[in-house]
Design a protein around this motif. Structure first.
Motif, short mmCIF file in Angstrom:
data_model
loop_
_atom_site.label_atom_id
_atom_site.label_comp_id
_atom_site.label_asym_id
_atom_site.label_seq_id
_atom_site.Cartn_x
_atom_site.Cartn_y
_atom_site.Cartn_z
N THR A 20 6.86 -5.60 -17.46
CA THR A 20 6.51 -5.70 -18.89
C THR A 20 5.01 -5.58 -19.09
OG1 THR A 20 8.46 -7.07 -19.34
CG2 THR A 20 6.66 -7.16 -20.94
N GLU A 21 4.23 -6.30 -18.29
CA GLU A 21 2.77 -6.25 -18.40
C GLU A 21 2.23 -4.84 -18.20
OE1 GLU A 21 1.13 -8.98 -15.55
OE2 GLU A 21 2.02 -10.73 -16.54
N ARG A 22 2.90 -4.06 -17.34
CA ARG A 22 2.41 -2.72 -17.01
C ARG A 22 3.10 -1.61 -17.82
NH1 ARG A 22 1.29 -6.34 -13.63
NH2 ARG A 22 -0.21 -6.16 -11.93
N GLY A 23 4.04 -1.99 -18.68
CA GLY A 23 4.74 -1.02 -19.50
C GLY A 23 5.62 -0.08 -18.68
N LEU A 24 6.17 -0.58 -17.58
CA LEU A 24 7.03 0.23 -16.72
C LEU A 24 8.47 -0.21 -16.84
CD1 LEU A 24 5.06 0.38 -13.34
CD2 LEU A 24 5.50 2.27 -14.89
N SER A 25 9.38 0.73 -16.65
CA SER A 25 10.81 0.41 -16.62
C SER A 25 11.25 0.26 -15.18
CB SER A 25 11.62 1.52 -17.29
OG SER A 25 11.56 2.70 -16.51
N LEU A 26 12.40 -0.34 -15.01
CA LEU A 26 12.99 -0.47 -13.68
C LEU A 26 13.30 0.91 -13.11
CD1 LEU A 26 13.56 -3.04 -12.08
CD2 LEU A 26 15.94 -2.88 -12.80
N THR A 27 13.69 1.82 -13.98
CA THR A 27 13.99 3.19 -13.56
C THR A 27 12.75 3.87 -13.01
OG1 THR A 27 15.73 3.35 -15.23
CG2 THR A 27 14.89 5.42 -14.34
N GLU A 28 11.63 3.72 -13.68
CA GLU A 28 10.38 4.33 -13.22
C GLU A 28 9.94 3.72 -11.90
OE1 GLU A 28 7.21 6.75 -12.76
OE2 GLU A 28 8.81 6.97 -14.22
N LEU A 29 10.03 2.40 -11.78
CA LEU A 29 9.66 1.74 -10.54
C LEU A 29 10.56 2.22 -9.40
CD1 LEU A 29 7.86 -0.33 -9.09
CD2 LEU A 29 9.61 -2.06 -9.62
N SER A 30 11.83 2.36 -9.67
CA SER A 30 12.78 2.84 -8.67
C SER A 30 12.36 4.21 -8.13
CB SER A 30 14.18 2.92 -9.29
OG SER A 30 15.09 3.52 -8.40
N LYS A 31 11.97 5.09 -9.03
CA LYS A 31 11.51 6.43 -8.62
C LYS A 31 10.24 6.35 -7.78
CE LYS A 31 13.44 8.72 -12.67
NZ LYS A 31 13.12 9.36 -13.95
N ARG A 32 9.34 5.47 -8.16
CA ARG A 32 8.05 5.35 -7.46
C ARG A 32 8.18 4.77 -6.06
NH1 ARG A 32 3.43 3.41 -11.80
NH2 ARG A 32 3.89 4.99 -13.36
N VAL A 33 9.10 3.83 -5.88
CA VAL A 33 9.18 3.14 -4.59
C VAL A 33 10.36 3.60 -3.73
CG1 VAL A 33 7.96 1.11 -5.43
CG2 VAL A 33 10.45 1.13 -5.47
N GLY A 34 11.27 4.37 -4.30
CA GLY A 34 12.40 4.86 -3.52
C GLY A 34 13.43 3.79 -3.21
N ALA A 58 5.69 -1.56 -0.93
CA ALA A 58 5.83 -0.43 -1.86
C ALA A 58 5.83 -0.90 -3.31
CB ALA A 58 7.11 0.35 -1.55
N ILE A 59 6.52 -1.98 -3.60
CA ILE A 59 6.55 -2.51 -4.96
C ILE A 59 5.16 -2.97 -5.37
CG2 ILE A 59 7.39 -4.41 -6.40
CD1 ILE A 59 10.06 -4.20 -4.83
N CYS A 60 4.48 -3.69 -4.49
CA CYS A 60 3.14 -4.18 -4.81
C CYS A 60 2.15 -3.04 -5.01
CB CYS A 60 2.64 -5.14 -3.73
SG CYS A 60 3.48 -6.74 -3.78
N GLU A 61 2.27 -1.98 -4.21
CA GLU A 61 1.40 -0.82 -4.40
C GLU A 61 1.67 -0.16 -5.74
OE1 GLU A 61 1.97 1.61 -0.91
OE2 GLU A 61 0.58 0.38 0.28
N ALA A 62 2.94 0.00 -6.09
CA ALA A 62 3.30 0.65 -7.36
C ALA A 62 2.86 -0.17 -8.56
CB ALA A 62 4.81 0.89 -7.41
N LEU A 63 2.90 -1.48 -8.43
CA LEU A 63 2.52 -2.37 -9.53
C LEU A 63 1.06 -2.80 -9.47
CD1 LEU A 63 5.68 -4.66 -9.72
CD2 LEU A 63 5.10 -2.71 -11.19
#
Length: 74
Positions: A20-34, A58-63
């Protein structure tokens, strides 16, 4: 077979708040981290029993956060 322990782990995942803080969706995070949306949802809803270090990194890097920003004792 050992009994399943579905009790609280004492660890809270702040994934929902960080997304929420970063304006990202779970779908977008899923794509970024695989990692599948289903697995991220389990983590987000504090139902995960374990997490791979590679997934955590991977999650920490993406966020752009630290592990302590994502996981806190509850």
């Amino acid at each position: 077979m050992p009994p399943v322990d579905d009790g609280p782990t004492g660890v809270h995942c702040r994934l929902d708040e960080l997304l929420t803080e970063r304006g990202l969706s779970l779908t977008e995070l899923s794509k970024r981290v695989g990692v599948s949306i289903v697995n991220l949802s389990v983590l987000k809803n504090d139902r995960a029993r374990a997490i791979r270090f590679s997934t955590l990194v991977a999650i920490c890097e993406a966020l752009e956060c630290e592990i302590g920003d994502l996981l806190v004792r509850s």
